[in-house]
Design a protein around this motif. Structure first.
Motif, PDB file in Angstrom:
ATOM      1  N   ASP A 183       3.393 -12.718  -5.671  1.00 10.90           N
ATOM      2  CA  ASP A 183       4.224 -11.744  -6.197  1.00 10.90           C
ATOM      3  C   ASP A 183       3.608 -11.207  -7.425  1.00 10.90           C
ATOM      4  O   ASP A 183       3.798 -10.016  -7.919  1.00 10.90           O
ATOM      5  N   ARG A 184       2.742 -11.971  -8.203  1.00  6.99           N
ATOM      6  CA  ARG A 184       2.033 -11.650  -9.450  1.00  6.99           C
ATOM      7  C   ARG A 184       0.993 -10.618  -8.948  1.00  6.99           C
ATOM      8  O   ARG A 184       0.650  -9.728  -9.632  1.00  6.99           O
ATOM      9  N   LEU A 185       0.272 -10.806  -7.882  1.00  2.24           N
ATOM     10  CA  LEU A 185      -0.581  -9.877  -7.336  1.00  2.24           C
ATOM     11  C   LEU A 185      -0.014  -8.495  -7.257  1.00  2.24           C
ATOM     12  O   LEU A 185      -0.708  -7.575  -7.515  1.00  2.24           O
ATOM     13  N   VAL A 186       0.984  -8.461  -6.576  1.00  2.00           N
ATOM     14  CA  VAL A 186       1.863  -7.224  -6.222  1.00  2.00           C
ATOM     15  C   VAL A 186       1.860  -6.548  -7.732  1.00  2.00           C
ATOM     16  O   VAL A 186       1.517  -5.505  -8.018  1.00  2.00           O
TER      17      VAL A 186
ATOM     18  N   ARG B 241       0.532  -2.552 -12.204  1.00  2.23           N
ATOM     19  CA  ARG B 241       0.049  -2.366 -13.573  1.00  2.23           C
ATOM     20  C   ARG B 241      -1.295  -1.704 -13.550  1.00  2.23           C
ATOM     21  O   ARG B 241      -1.574  -0.977 -14.377  1.00  2.23           O
ATOM     22  N   LEU B 242      -2.243  -2.464 -12.729  1.00  3.41           N
ATOM     23  CA  LEU B 242      -3.682  -1.991 -12.899  1.00  3.41           C
ATOM     24  C   LEU B 242      -3.704  -0.429 -12.414  1.00  3.41           C
ATOM     25  O   LEU B 242      -4.618   0.457 -13.117  1.00  3.41           O
ATOM     26  N   GLN B 243      -2.895  -0.129 -11.683  1.00  2.00           N
ATOM     27  CA  GLN B 243      -2.787   1.399 -11.079  1.00  2.00           C
ATOM     28  C   GLN B 243      -2.199   2.147 -12.336  1.00  2.00           C
ATOM     29  O   GLN B 243      -3.043   3.309 -12.520  1.00  2.00           O
TER      30      GLN B 243
ATOM     31  N   ARG C 264       0.824  -1.385   0.073  1.00  6.14           N
ATOM     32  CA  ARG C 264       0.001  -0.091  -0.032  1.00  6.14           C
ATOM     33  C   ARG C 264       0.896   1.111  -0.002  1.00  6.14           C
ATOM     34  O   ARG C 264       0.682   2.149  -0.617  1.00  6.14           O
ATOM     35  N   HIS C 265       1.934   1.123   0.916  1.00  6.87           N
ATOM     36  CA  HIS C 265       2.857   2.458   0.890  1.00  6.87           C
ATOM     37  C   HIS C 265       3.494   2.505  -0.529  1.00  6.87           C
ATOM     38  O   HIS C 265       3.752   3.636  -0.990  1.00  6.87           O
ATOM     39  N   TYR C 266       3.752   1.626  -1.203  1.00  6.22           N
ATOM     40  CA  TYR C 266       4.553   1.649  -2.527  1.00  6.22           C
ATOM     41  C   TYR C 266       3.546   2.121  -3.286  1.00  6.22           C
ATOM     42  O   TYR C 266       4.094   2.882  -4.214  1.00  6.22           O
ATOM     43  N   LEU C 267       2.475   1.566  -3.395  1.00  8.00           N
ATOM     44  CA  LEU C 267       1.587   2.329  -4.387  1.00  8.00           C
ATOM     45  C   LEU C 267       1.174   3.468  -4.342  1.00  8.00           C
ATOM     46  O   LEU C 267       0.630   4.128  -5.073  1.00  8.00           O
ATOM     47  N   ALA C 268       1.175   3.992  -3.087  1.00  6.63           N
ATOM     48  CA  ALA C 268       0.837   5.474  -2.862  1.00  6.63           C
ATOM     49  C   ALA C 268       1.849   6.451  -3.658  1.00  6.63           C
ATOM     50  O   ALA C 268       1.515   7.501  -3.911  1.00  6.63           O
ATOM     51  N   SER C 269       3.506   6.007  -3.411  1.00  5.97           N
ATOM     52  CA  SER C 269       4.166   6.771  -4.122  1.00  5.97           C
ATOM     53  C   SER C 269       4.531   6.338  -5.328  1.00  5.97           C
ATOM     54  O   SER C 269       5.268   7.324  -6.200  1.00  5.97           O
TER      55      SER C 269
ATOM     56  N   MET D   9      13.850   3.394  -8.076  1.00  2.00           N
ATOM     57  CA  MET D   9      14.911   2.162  -7.405  1.00  2.00           C
ATOM     58  C   MET D   9      14.724   2.082  -5.916  1.00  2.00           C
ATOM     59  O   MET D   9      14.477   1.020  -5.512  1.00  2.00           O
ATOM     60  N   SER D  10      14.839   3.167  -5.240  1.00  2.00           N
ATOM     61  CA  SER D  10      14.897   3.162  -3.675  1.00  2.00           C
ATOM     62  C   SER D  10      13.484   2.723  -3.393  1.00  2.00           C
ATOM     63  O   SER D  10      13.410   1.985  -2.474  1.00  2.00           O
ATOM     64  N   LEU D  11      12.475   3.108  -4.073  1.00  2.00           N
ATOM     65  CA  LEU D  11      11.223   2.721  -3.715  1.00  2.00           C
ATOM     66  C   LEU D  11      10.883   1.149  -3.850  1.00  2.00           C
ATOM     67  O   LEU D  11      10.373   0.287  -2.963  1.00  2.00           O
ATOM     68  N   ARG D  12      11.501   0.588  -5.082  1.00  3.08           N
ATOM     69  CA  ARG D  12      11.351  -1.002  -5.134  1.00  3.08           C
ATOM     70  C   ARG D  12      12.167  -1.572  -4.179  1.00  3.08           C
ATOM     71  O   ARG D  12      12.007  -2.472  -3.624  1.00  3.08           O
ATOM     72  N   ASN D  13      13.462  -0.945  -3.813  1.00  7.17           N
ATOM     73  CA  ASN D  13      14.487  -1.440  -2.659  1.00  7.17           C
ATOM     74  C   ASN D  13      13.722  -1.592  -1.492  1.00  7.17           C
ATOM     75  O   ASN D  13      13.710  -2.575  -0.745  1.00  7.17           O
TER      76      ASN D  13
END
Lengths: 647, 673
Positions: free
Chosen positions: A368-371, A376-378, A252-257, A314-318
């Motif tokens: 993993d696929r869900l994430v 992608r959906l967003q 959720r945090h990741y998708l927000a930023s 990259m940092s967000l993904r890390n």
């Protein structure tokens, strides 16, 4: 020449910079590297915060384009989607059922294996076990076969469902594009529209075609695997449930930023590409002005900015991988600990532990696929809001029932402003005499093009009205207006399609092949069209049979012959005339113009000279109106210009 | 790390040696190896951390097996804890290695990506107007925007494949030592699992290729509709082209479903094989266990390995695939980066004489120093060609050689076509070099221009042709890119070009920002900005090709007057047929069939030369109907207009049709881990 009263360059002194480009494009904070580990960590946090800020700023800017098309609300995407789904409920239900069945079949296998392990461990006699081993193995093999068939069916239905949904969505979008109000088409940035029908449709495709079915597959698998784990041994399911909760908050945090980060990143690549495009297309300009090093510096700057955007995502993904990898693999450790404890207490069997470890590993993939799917959906959602926004452009005309009587075109008290408070026209009155040729001349910015747009019914005047046969042009339905008044620009776009498709435009429902041939003959184009391999059916346009510029112009003229309006407005925007084609087309033009009222915006004086009347437009008003001879006698602006031309 | 710094292609002249920083452009393979060697440090780090990243997969199942055998089965909580802690440690190392690997992979990817972009930019800067003669601009750009990404993907997979190969060996050692039989099954089964799907992969790829082609045709249709939207909404045809789009959309859907069926087949085969592997392992393992040759924990660890082993194998297959893609991309890249400037360096350049007569030997055209000379020709291309020669530019109106062979050709046929195109490109390069080596045929002060230093010539003789571009950025930076002029000079240039209204319409004055290629300005506004920039750069010799073709008569009068006054005393050459400009010329030269046939003042020629009158004074003859200017050539800028927020579709004008690939640029590049 009119005298300019207020100096248009009054702001020159205040806006000129003696040292332009003083500020670096990437703040120094973002590129410095020094100090020990702790210092560097603190510095990294500061950089990350600054990059996040830059992403937010870019995102905010991209949401409010100064003159782009509107963007729809998120809510409308959901409405749109449910409308599309409503007509395909059966396929959707079938898809979900097939996926559930495939998932259940897959979940039976570890369970059977666990049984086997239990028997092996619980000291069943060897002979019995060997016998049941074969039976169980065969049973599992059978289940695998069923799972295979179900998987195939489920994926197949996903493809059908996704492709079908996508096809309908994109066709809907193109239909909305084709309904865009005329004034908007003439004004809006076509770059924005191109981006929408290309990049946004492609992003939406990814979401609809891939992510939506995957969402169904992955979420079914995740939920059912968890259910199987609880059914297997609720104690051993706790670790995976815990990891799912952790994953939820992290994602959720990741998708927000993340979207802001990716949109910023995409924006930086657009910048790199536009700079490079200019560099390549302007290669000669660079060379002649010695701009090579400056352009290279600009590309280097673009790339430095892009690198910062990349570092941010990259940092967000890390940060997310940090949580994700623990969430995927961590439960195994907990299962061992809980399993050891539970086994000692007699709460769980070895078979349950075995099944739980297999389930845990099976869960990684759908999670993993869900994430990925959510990501992608967003992005797809953002694109879809931009696509649906096209439909939000308000209509610019009110189609009435009144039909024109006669062919006289009259403009009364026409005023128009592109920016509020800055009228370009100041109350112009103009009565066209049927069959006359009126030339409009005037300096740039005087309002002559605006006048032509009002006469042809593209824009609604701020005050006053333009009427055709007594009816306000803005009240006429478009397909009727086209057969009354047509604005002819220098555009002669050749569409991808047959020659017939390219010509019938104005009367696509009624024009017969004979009429098309007559139109082609009228513009001297019938000969070469008939020589083409498939005649009227020959495909032209990008990627097909190429036309010469002259042929393309003939096609453009034939369209007008078919439309057959009584009044033509020619925005005779100058061109580097190639005299060979010009002479070639003179006959065709003459045929087209015969018997019609013609308003021509003239850049060249010989055009004006030959017209029946000439209107000199200066500062949004008609300063002089009359025939060439009358205006020469009047000895005003036109006469001065004419003398400069001929002396 | 990224962004990389690139210093290649510094020399503006031809050289055979590969300088430091220059890529190896001899063959595609050498280029790829150069690219990899160039970032060997990042690759080494990436492969090293990658090995650690695979740790949970390689030793994890082993620890789990031990935890079951030594701990759980024995009811030994201490042993369970120990082995579980080891497993946790492996997972933790894996997590942080994962971050390190992701960082290194992104770095490697971006270094390759950015480096390719910079190389392309530097090549364009080095070659100037010569490059678009040899390679279409769309293909130059696609090297930067798409092939660069393929190279990024290659660097990422190379490092991962190295790590995967190591992981495979480690696991092989573990499983074989635990149970030779099961170990062998695992080792053989993994490649089988990956390979078994390959008979299905070929039809899948074919179906996907069809889907891609149709889908890009579909995008083409959508772009086509948008490009012609003014016509569709202005004249009609919405239904016809809407239906055409829908028909293509349905064809694309069919292709997509077909590809989806094959994909479903691949997925199903994957499910079948991995399921069967699990069954075989269990069956064999349980028998081994019953025979006492295998412990329960070891069996559980085999389940883990069976799942894990698919990854390294897949990675190695992926490497093979990406290498092939990268080779194709490298071929296209070399069509750009492998080009050399035709100019050789001048050994002892002559100093460029000031205030000297300029003579074009081929046409017999002469321009006296300090005068305004106008070239008049009925065929604009002829006068443009003379202007090009005066500035030592190779003819720009040639078709470049495309390396894109389209989707219809594949395999050997495509390769043949590509080779043929490459050969023709090399031929043109040789012809260019030969042309550049000979005396040029234009003299300044009696000295052939090939005897001057080229950059010296460029800085003192400015040819502003009709393709001159308005660059994005502030107005100040556009007019005075080098920052060498004063405000007064800039204001003067704006006035000379009569572009005060452009200044006025731009919010922010000098700091107002122009869109790329001056989009949003009318053709006339763009033309006047180009003129202002040329005037402000204030060269000794200024050559202007059709500088007022897109402006109305009112504006033209002012420009002609002010330009003549501003350039008084300096050599200025203009090509035009407009009497409004000719009126101010010191000398007019009439060109017919590429040769100067008459020379004199405008008035005298008008009175004495019928040819001249026919070309110039069309306005005084019986006139063609007003609409005859409906036509336009591909070189035409658009009409002048008021400063309305009117955004012209650059797709259709003024540079001719732009290929789809230029328009559709995917800029959402995500780097996968």
């Amino acid at each position: 020449m009119s005298i300019q009263l207020d100096d248009p360059m009054a702001s020159s002194a205040t806006t000129w910079l003696d040292r332009p480009d003083a500020a670096p494009r990437v703040p120094a904070l973002l590129t410095e590297r020094r100090g020990g580990a702790a210092e560097r960590f603190v510095a990294w946090r500061a950089r990350h915060a600054l990059r996040a800020q830059r992403a937010r700023d870019f995102y905010a800017g991209s949401r409010n384009p100064e003159r782009g098309l509107p963007v729809a609300a998120n809510r409308s995407v959901i409405d749109f989607l449910s409308r599309l789904m409503a007509t395909r409920r059966r396929v959707f239900v079938g898809l979900v059922v097939a996926n559930i069945a495939a998932a259940v079949a897959g979940l039976v296998v570890p369970r059977l294996l666990g049984d086997l392990v239990n028997r092996a461990a619980s000291g069943v006699s060897r002979g019995d076990l060997a016998g049941s081993l074969n039976a169980i193995a065969l049973a599992v093999g059978g289940v695998v076969l069923v799972q295979t068939v179900l998987t195939f069916a489920a994926r197949w239905m996903s493809a059908v469902f996704g492709q079908d949904l996508l096809a309908e969505a994109r066709e809907y979008i193109v239909r909305t594009v084709l309904r865009l109000p005329l004034s908007r088409v003439e004004q809006a940035s076509s770059g924005d529209l191109v981006t929408r029908v290309t990049r946004d449709v492609s992003t939406m495709s990814g979401a609809v075609r891939w992510a939506l079915p995957q969402l169904v597959i992955a979420s079914t698998l995740t939920v059912l695997t968890l259910a199987a784990m609880i059914f297997n041994a609720w104690l051993l399911a706790i670790p995976s449930l815990l990891s799912l909760v952790v994953l939820f908050f992290s994602v959720r945090h990741y998708l927000a930023s993340a979207p802001m980060g990716y949109i910023t990143e995409g924006g930086t690549y657009s910048t790199i590409n536009s700079t490079l495009t200019e560099t390549v297309e302007g290669a000669r300009t660079l060379e002649s002005l010695g701009l090579q090093e400056l352009r290279l510096a600009q590309t280097e700057g673009d790339i430095a900015v892009s690198a910062q955007a990349e570092r941010y995502t990259m940092s967000l993904r890390n940060l997310m991988f940090l949580v994700m990898d623990f969430a995927y693999n961590g439960p195994l450790v907990l299962i061992l600990l809980l399993g050891g404890w539970g086994y000692a207490k007699g709460w769980v069997s070895l078979g349950q532990i075995t099944a739980a470890t297999i389930y845990t590993q099976q869960l990684v993939e759908p999670m993993d696929r869900l994430v990925q799917t959510l990501d992608r959906l967003q992005v797809g959602m953002a694109s879809t809001t931009r696509l649906l926004g096209i439909a939000d452009v308000p209509a610019d005309r009110t189609e009435g029932d009144a039909r024109p009587h006669g062919t006289d075109v009259v403009g009364r008290d026409l005023r128009f402003a592109y920016r509020e408070g800055h009228d370009v026209l100041h109350g112009v009155d103009l009565v066209l005499r049927p069959g006359e040729r009126l030339a409009i001349v005037g300096p740039s910015g005087s309002g002559k093009s605006t006048l032509s747009r009002l006469i042809s019914g593209i824009n609604r005047p701020r005050t006053g009205l333009v009427s055709v046969g007594g009816v306000d042009v803005m009240d006429l339905p478009l397909d009727l207006l086209r057969t009354e008044v047509a604005l002819v620009t220098q555009e002669h776009h050749v569409f991808v399609g047959s020659i017939r498709d390219n010509i019938v435009l104005a009367r696509e429902n009624t024009a017969t092949d004979d009429e098309v041939r007559q139109a082609l003959a009228a513009v001297d184009a019938l000969d070469w069209v008939q020589r083409l391999p498939a005649g009227l059916d020959t495909l032209i346009g990008s990627g097909n049979q190429a036309l010469t510029p002259a042929q393309a112009q003939q096609v453009a003229l034939a369209r007008l012959v078919i439309a057959d309006p009584h009044t033509l407005v020619l925005d005779e925007a100058t061109s580097l005339i190639d005299p060979r084609t010009a002479r070639h087309l003179e006959g065709a033009m003459a045929t087209l113009l015969t018997g019609r009222t013609v308003v021509a915006i003239a850049h060249r004086l010989h055009t004006a000279h030959d017209a029946d009347r000439i209107a000199v437009v200066v500062d949004g008003r008609i300063a002089e109106l009359g025939s060439h001879d009358e205006l020469m006698v009047r000895d005003g602006e036109y006469a001065a210009l004419w003398r400069a031309w001929t002396s | 790390m990224f962004p990389p710094s690139v210093g290649a292609f510094r020399s503006r002249t031809r050289s055979s040696a590969i300088l430091t920083g220059d890529p190896d452009t001899r063959t595609p393979t050498r280029f790829l190896l150069w690219l990899l060697r160039d970032q060997s440090r990042i690759l080494a780090i990436n492969a090293g951390v990658g090995l650690l990243w695979f740790l949970p997969g390689t030793v994890g199942p082993f620890f789990m097996g031990k935890a079951i055998d030594r701990g759980i089965l024995q009811h030994d909580m201490g042993a369970t804890l120990t082995w579980a802690a080891l497993l946790f440690a492996a997972i933790t190392v894996g997590v942080f290695a994962g971050i390190g690997m992701h960082t290194a992979a992104v770095s490697g990817w971006l270094v390759a990506l950015y480096k390719t972009m910079l190389l392309v930019a530097r090549k364009v800067a080095q070659m100037g107007h010569v490059l678009p003669r040899r390679t279409p601009t769309g293909e130059i750009l696609s090297v930067a925007s798409s092939d660069s990404d393929t190279f990024g993907a290659l660097t990422e997979v190379v490092a991962r494949a190295v790590a995967a190969a190591c992981a495979f060996l480690v696991v092989a050692a573990i499983v074989v030592s635990a149970s030779p039989l099961l170990g062998l099954v695992t080792l053989v089964a993994a490649p089988l699992l990956v390979g078994a799907a390959s008979p299905l992969l070929r039809p899948l790829q074919r179906a996907q290729a069809v889907e891609r082609t149709r889908s890009s045709e579909l995008t083409g249709r959508a772009t086509d509709i948008v490009a012609g939207l003014r016509i569709l909404r202005g004249i009609g045809g919405e239904r016809t082209f809407g239906d055409n789009y829908a028909a293509q959309s349905r064809r694309t859907r069919e292709a997509g479903v077909r590809a989806g069926v094959w994909q479903a087949g691949v997925d199903a085969v994957g499910t079948l094989l991995s399921g069967l592997l699990l069954v075989v392992l269990t069956w064999l393992g349980t028998r081994e266990m019953l025979a006492g040759r295998l412990s329960l924990g070891q069996l559980v660890s085999f389940f883990g390995y069976a799942v894990f082993m698919v990854w390294p194998i897949q990675t190695i297959f992926e490497l093979a695939q990406k290498w092939i893609q990268a080779l194709v991309a490298a071929g296209k890249t070399l069509a750009v980066l492998g080009q050399q400037p035709p100019w050789s360096s001048v050994e002892h350049p002559e100093p460029l004489p000031a205030d000297a007569e300029i003579v074009d030997e081929a046409s017999g055209f002469r321009a006296r120093p300090g005068e305004l000379t106008v070239i008049v020709s009925a065929v604009p291309d002829e006068s443009a060609a003379i202007a090009d020669r005066l500035g030592r530019y190779l003819a720009t109106a040639v078709e470049p050689m495309s390396s894109d062979v389209g989707d219809e050709l594949s395999g050997r046929a495509a390769r043949r076509v590509r080779q043929e195109r490459a050969r023709r490109r090399a031929e043109r390069a040789r012809a260019d070099e030969a042309l550049a080596a000979r005396p040029w045929g234009v003299t300044i002060g009696g000295i052939d221009v090939s005897r001057f230093d080229l950059s010296e010539l460029r800085s003192r003789v400015l040819v502003s042709d009709t393709s001159s571009l308005v660059f994005a950025g502030t107005l100040q930076r556009l007019l005075d890119p080098h920052g060498r002029r004063t405000r007064a000079q800039a204001e003067q240039a704006i006035r000379v070009a009569n572009a005060e209204d452009v200044y006025d319409a731009l919010p922010g004055g000098w700091q107002g920002v122009l869109d790329e290629r001056g989009r949003g300005l009318s053709g006339g506004q763009r033309q006047r900005l180009v003129l202002a920039r040329a005037v402000l750069s204030d060269p000794e010799v200024l050559v202007l090709v059709e500088p007022t073709s897109a402006v109305d008569a009112h504006t033209e009068v002012r420009i002609a007057e002010r330009l003549a006054a501003h350039r008084r005393g300096r050599t200025t050459i203009v090509t035009t047929v407009s009497p409004l400009v000719l009126h101010h010329a010191d000398t007019v030269v009439l060109i017919r069939d590429g040769v100067a046939v008459a020379r004199g003042r405008h008035h005298d020629l008008l009175a004495s030369n019928d040819d001249y009158r026919a070309v110039v004074a069309r306005g005084m003859d019986p006139v063609p109907p007003p609409g005859h200017r409906l036509d336009a050539t591909s070189r035409r800028p658009d009409g002048d207009d008021e400063p309305v927020p009117l955004d012209e579709p650059l797709l259709v004008a003024p540079y001719g049709p732009v290929p789809m690939a230029d328009r559709v640029r995917d800029d959402h590049w995500e780097v996968s881990e």
